[in-house]
Design a protein around this motif. Structure first.
Motif, short mmCIF file in Angstrom:
data_model
loop_
_atom_site.label_atom_id
_atom_site.label_comp_id
_atom_site.label_asym_id
_atom_site.label_seq_id
_atom_site.Cartn_x
_atom_site.Cartn_y
_atom_site.Cartn_z
N LEU A 4 0.70 -0.60 -0.23
CA LEU A 4 -0.36 0.16 -0.11
C LEU A 4 0.82 1.08 0.12
O LEU A 4 0.36 2.48 -0.77
N GLY A 5 1.72 0.91 0.27
CA GLY A 5 3.03 1.94 0.56
C GLY A 5 3.39 2.61 -0.17
O GLY A 5 3.09 4.23 -1.07
N PHE A 6 3.31 2.04 -1.33
CA PHE A 6 4.13 1.83 -2.99
C PHE A 6 2.77 2.50 -3.33
O PHE A 6 3.73 3.30 -4.40
N HIS A 7 1.92 2.09 -3.39
CA HIS A 7 0.90 2.86 -4.09
C HIS A 7 0.35 4.22 -3.78
O HIS A 7 0.32 5.25 -4.72
N ARG A 8 0.94 4.14 -2.81
CA ARG A 8 0.54 5.90 -1.81
C ARG A 8 1.56 6.72 -2.51
O ARG A 8 1.12 7.90 -2.61
N THR A 9 2.47 6.36 -2.64
CA THR A 9 3.84 7.35 -2.88
C THR A 9 4.05 7.14 -4.36
O THR A 9 3.88 8.58 -4.28
N LEU A 10 3.30 6.67 -5.37
CA LEU A 10 2.96 6.80 -6.61
C LEU A 10 2.42 6.85 -7.20
O LEU A 10 1.39 6.70 -7.86
N TRP A 185 14.28 -4.57 3.12
CA TRP A 185 14.25 -2.93 4.68
C TRP A 185 14.28 -2.04 3.75
O TRP A 185 15.49 -1.59 4.24
N GLY A 186 13.72 -1.33 2.71
CA GLY A 186 14.12 -0.13 2.24
C GLY A 186 14.91 0.14 1.29
O GLY A 186 14.86 1.26 0.58
N LEU A 234 9.77 6.55 -4.41
CA LEU A 234 10.32 5.58 -3.55
C LEU A 234 11.63 5.07 -2.08
O LEU A 234 10.86 5.20 -1.51
N ARG A 235 12.39 6.26 -2.79
CA ARG A 235 13.62 5.99 -2.21
C ARG A 235 13.85 7.20 -0.84
O ARG A 235 13.70 7.06 0.51
N LYS A 236 13.08 8.31 -1.48
CA LYS A 236 13.03 8.89 -0.66
C LYS A 236 12.36 8.84 0.44
O LYS A 236 12.12 9.21 2.08
N ALA A 237 10.93 8.64 -0.26
CA ALA A 237 9.66 8.46 1.13
C ALA A 237 9.95 6.75 1.88
O ALA A 237 9.68 7.45 3.39
N GLU A 238 10.99 5.95 1.42
CA GLU A 238 11.29 4.87 2.23
C GLU A 238 12.58 5.71 3.54
O GLU A 238 12.63 5.46 4.80
N ALA A 239 12.97 7.00 3.29
CA ALA A 239 14.36 7.60 4.14
C ALA A 239 12.64 8.88 4.85
O ALA A 239 13.85 9.87 5.41
N GLY A 240 11.89 8.75 5.35
CA GLY A 240 11.48 9.83 5.03
C GLY A 240 11.56 11.00 4.82
O GLY A 240 11.02 12.15 5.68
N GLY A 241 11.81 11.14 3.30
CA GLY A 241 12.24 12.63 2.89
C GLY A 241 10.99 12.82 2.17
O GLY A 241 9.81 12.09 1.30
#
Length: 241
Positions: A4-10, A185-186, A234-241
């Motif tokens: 779900l995080g994947f779809h929310r981010t993109l 794991w990100g 995606l990578r920025k979202a994983e890092a909290g950016g």
């Protein structure tokens, strides 16, 4: 990041497709995304009834009690019955459940079968696909739509449901201009780094729950022309950016 995080981010405005919607675990969160329209397919009658109740008549959610594949007509949906209890989440067009001993039975349900390309979608931006082994056929029936709309895809692909599926599906999408990844794991890793021998070991018996650690079964596919920008998001979202 989960599916779900994947779809929310993109997320992009348009139609979001939920194939194998079951009781709405993805349909409802996708429907909550701004400007979304959700098209959800769930062929199993009991699951569809619960999905319809959960959706509550949302105007921007369309529910279809049909299966998707590469043909139009009717198909046999098989679901395992373990010690007398049916497991609708493992209902499949691609596998049988007999042969696992007397504790596992099989129930068969005739369901309508459609091709996604029949629907003429022109604004599809995202696909969540969970077809218990029938992923290849669903994608074959969606080639024109994928070429036209270029949605992002999250697909559950498991060897225990369809031996050879993790070998067949990624090259099929590669030929359509999609880059495949799996996340751990990100860390977003390309399909070439997926080791089936250690990362996807599990029994096809629906009563056996042991699996490898990690057990990687959700794969993500990005339109090649958008891959760099989407991976960056995606990578920025994983890092909290």
């Amino acid at each position: 990041m989960d599916e779900l995080g994947f779809h929310r981010t993109l997320h992009r405005l348009g139609t979001l497709l939920d194939v194998g919607a079951h009781e709405g675990g993805f349909t409802l969160p996708l429907a909550a995304l701004p400007g979304s329209r959700v098209l959800a397919f769930e062929p199993l009658p009991e699951s569809f009834a619960r999905l319809r109740t959960a959706a509550g008549g949302l105007a921007h959610v369309t529910l279809r009690q049909e299966a998707l594949g590469d043909a139009t007509g009717e198909a046999v949906l098989r679901l395992p019955v373990v010690d007398g209890v049916p497991n609708g989440q493992w209902a499949s067009l691609a596998k049988r459940y007999d042969g696992h001993g007397t504790h596992v039975g099989e129930r068969q349900v005739a369901v309508p079968l459609r091709r996604l390309d029949e629907f003429g979608l022109d604004d599809l931006t995202a696909v969540k696909l969970d077809a218990e082994g029938a992923e290849y056929e669903v994608l074959r029936g969606a080639v024109e739509t994928l070429r036209r709309c270029r949605p992002v895809l999250s697909i559950e692909i498991e060897e225990r449901h369809r031996p050879g599926s993790t070998w067949a599906v990624p090259p099929f999408l590669d030929a359509l201009g999609y880059d495949g990844f799996w996340e751990h794991w990100g860390d977003w890793r390309p399909m070439a780094g997926f080791d089936r021998a250690t990362m996807q070991v599990a029994s096809a018996d629906p009563s056996v729950f042991a699996a490898s650690d990690p057990y990687v079964f959700v794969f993500y596919f990005l339109p090649r022309e958008l891959t760099p920008a989407m991976l960056d998001r995606l990578r920025k979202a994983e890092a909290g950016g």
